[in-house]
Design a protein around this motif. Structure first.
Motif, PDB file in Angstrom:
ATOM      1  N   MET A   1       0.823  -1.210   0.000  1.00 53.20           N
ATOM      2  CA  MET A   1       0.000   0.000   0.000  1.00 53.20           C
ATOM      3  C   MET A   1       0.860   1.265   0.000  1.00 53.20           C
ATOM      4  SD  MET A   1      -3.053  -0.923  -0.375  1.00 53.20           S
ATOM      5  CE  MET A   1      -3.832   0.662  -0.145  1.00 53.20           C
ATOM      6  N   VAL A   2       1.964   1.269   0.728  1.00 53.04           N
ATOM      7  CA  VAL A   2       2.861   2.426   0.741  1.00 53.04           C
ATOM      8  C   VAL A   2       3.451   2.647  -0.645  1.00 53.04           C
ATOM      9  CG1 VAL A   2       5.065   3.285   1.642  1.00 53.04           C
ATOM     10  CG2 VAL A   2       3.362   2.327   3.195  1.00 53.04           C
ATOM     11  N   VAL A   3       3.878   1.594  -1.314  1.00 50.50           N
ATOM     12  CA  VAL A   3       4.443   1.711  -2.660  1.00 50.50           C
ATOM     13  C   VAL A   3       3.384   2.220  -3.634  1.00 50.50           C
ATOM     14  CG1 VAL A   3       5.385   0.377  -4.602  1.00 50.50           C
ATOM     15  CG2 VAL A   3       6.249   0.008  -2.293  1.00 50.50           C
ATOM     16  N   VAL A   4       2.165   1.696  -3.558  1.00 55.65           N
ATOM     17  CA  VAL A   4       1.091   2.134  -4.460  1.00 55.65           C
ATOM     18  C   VAL A   4       0.755   3.603  -4.192  1.00 55.65           C
ATOM     19  CG1 VAL A   4      -1.366   1.849  -4.988  1.00 55.65           C
ATOM     20  CG2 VAL A   4       0.120  -0.152  -4.830  1.00 55.65           C
ATOM     21  N   LEU A   5       0.650   4.001  -2.925  1.00 53.81           N
ATOM     22  CA  LEU A   5       0.352   5.400  -2.607  1.00 53.81           C
ATOM     23  C   LEU A   5       1.478   6.333  -3.052  1.00 53.81           C
ATOM     24  CD1 LEU A   5      -1.323   5.082   0.909  1.00 53.81           C
ATOM     25  CD2 LEU A   5      -2.421   5.633  -1.275  1.00 53.81           C
ATOM     26  N   LEU A   6       2.720   5.915  -2.897  1.00 52.81           N
ATOM     27  CA  LEU A   6       3.832   6.738  -3.381  1.00 52.81           C
ATOM     28  C   LEU A   6       3.802   6.867  -4.899  1.00 52.81           C
ATOM     29  CD1 LEU A   6       6.807   5.628  -1.103  1.00 52.81           C
ATOM     30  CD2 LEU A   6       5.674   7.850  -1.144  1.00 52.81           C
ATOM     31  N   ALA A   7       3.482   5.786  -5.582  1.00 54.64           N
ATOM     32  CA  ALA A   7       3.386   5.827  -7.043  1.00 54.64           C
ATOM     33  C   ALA A   7       2.255   6.757  -7.473  1.00 54.64           C
ATOM     34  CB  ALA A   7       3.181   4.426  -7.605  1.00 54.64           C
ATOM     35  N   LEU A   8       1.092   6.653  -6.839  1.00 59.65           N
ATOM     36  CA  LEU A   8      -0.031   7.535  -7.172  1.00 59.65           C
ATOM     37  C   LEU A   8       0.300   8.998  -6.875  1.00 59.65           C
ATOM     38  CD1 LEU A   8      -3.090   5.432  -5.975  1.00 59.65           C
ATOM     39  CD2 LEU A   8      -2.396   5.926  -8.324  1.00 59.65           C
ATOM     40  N   ALA A   9       0.964   9.257  -5.742  1.00 58.62           N
ATOM     41  CA  ALA A   9       1.336  10.626  -5.394  1.00 58.62           C
ATOM     42  C   ALA A   9       2.333  11.167  -6.418  1.00 58.62           C
ATOM     43  CB  ALA A   9       1.926  10.662  -3.992  1.00 58.62           C
ATOM     44  N   GLY A  10       3.265  10.340  -6.856  1.00 61.39           N
ATOM     45  CA  GLY A  10       4.232  10.760  -7.871  1.00 61.39           C
ATOM     46  C   GLY A  10       3.564  11.082  -9.196  1.00 61.39           C
ATOM     47  N   ILE A  11       2.630  10.248  -9.591  1.00 66.35           N
ATOM     48  CA  ILE A  11       1.886  10.485 -10.851  1.00 66.35           C
ATOM     49  C   ILE A  11       1.041  11.744 -10.727  1.00 66.35           C
ATOM     50  CG2 ILE A  11       0.065   9.578 -12.342  1.00 66.35           C
ATOM     51  CD1 ILE A  11       1.189   6.761 -11.739  1.00 66.35           C
ATOM     52  N   PHE A  12       0.402  11.934  -9.596  1.00 69.10           N
ATOM     53  CA  PHE A  12      -0.448  13.118  -9.382  1.00 69.10           C
ATOM     54  C   PHE A  12       0.385  14.399  -9.424  1.00 69.10           C
ATOM     55  CE2 PHE A  12      -2.475  16.155  -6.443  1.00 69.10           C
ATOM     56  CZ  PHE A  12      -3.672  16.321  -7.127  1.00 69.10           C
ATOM     57  N   LEU A  13       1.539  14.372  -8.769  1.00 65.22           N
ATOM     58  CA  LEU A  13       2.413  15.547  -8.769  1.00 65.22           C
ATOM     59  C   LEU A  13       3.029  15.796 -10.134  1.00 65.22           C
ATOM     60  CD1 LEU A  13       4.162  15.189  -5.291  1.00 65.22           C
ATOM     61  CD2 LEU A  13       2.410  16.845  -5.942  1.00 65.22           C
ATOM     62  N   TRP A  14       3.278  14.782 -10.888  1.00 60.65           N
ATOM     63  CA  TRP A  14       3.892  14.917 -12.215  1.00 60.65           C
ATOM     64  C   TRP A  14       2.941  15.614 -13.189  1.00 60.65           C
ATOM     65  CZ3 TRP A  14       8.710  14.012 -13.986  1.00 60.65           C
ATOM     66  CH2 TRP A  14       8.887  13.991 -15.364  1.00 60.65           C
ATOM     67  N   PHE A  15       1.685  15.271 -13.136  1.00 63.23           N
ATOM     68  CA  PHE A  15       0.710  15.820 -14.102  1.00 63.23           C
ATOM     69  C   PHE A  15       0.016  17.087 -13.615  1.00 63.23           C
ATOM     70  CE2 PHE A  15       0.897  11.370 -15.624  1.00 63.23           C
ATOM     71  CZ  PHE A  15       1.307  11.653 -16.924  1.00 63.23           C
ATOM     72  N   THR A  16       0.240  17.552 -12.421  1.00 61.79           N
ATOM     73  CA  THR A  16      -0.432  18.790 -11.982  1.00 61.79           C
ATOM     74  C   THR A  16       0.522  19.955 -11.937  1.00 61.79           C
ATOM     75  OG1 THR A  16      -0.030  18.264  -9.666  1.00 61.79           O
ATOM     76  CG2 THR A  16      -2.162  17.652 -10.599  1.00 61.79           C
TER      77      THR A  16
END
Length: 92
Positions: A77-92
């Motif tokens: 879950m930590v890895v998935v949340l970090l990946a989602l946070a990275g994707i969210f920050l990359w595209f915003t």
């Protein structure tokens, strides 16, 4: 590496040769001097008197990580949340 394997094979060949050439005391017909020389020259090889396997490999233990299911879920879950946070920050 092949020279090392050759050395190991040579040591095994020598051990087998020593075992096969060993004559029992009953078949040796010699005087007392020859018997003493034979006893000094012969090497007793007892291949049945070996230490237990766990004593031989006692120092070869590797560190083992025990991961139970809740810990694996948390890491996932930590890895998935970090990946989602990275994707969210990359595209915003």
């Amino acid at each position: 590496m092949s020279s090392k394997q050759n050395d190991q094979a040579e040591a095994l060949r020598q051990a087998i040769q020593d075992i096969t050439e060993h004559k029992p005391e009953e078949t040796v017909q010699a005087g007392s001097d020859e018997e003493e020389q034979l006893e000094q020259a012969s090497v007793e090889i007892d291949i049945l008197n070996l230490p237990p396997r766990n004593e031989v490999h006692k120092g070869n233990r590797k560190m083992r990580w025990k991961l139970n299911l809740p810990l694996l879920r948390f890491i996932f879950m930590v890895v998935v949340l970090l990946a989602l946070a990275g994707i969210f920050l990359w595209f915003t």
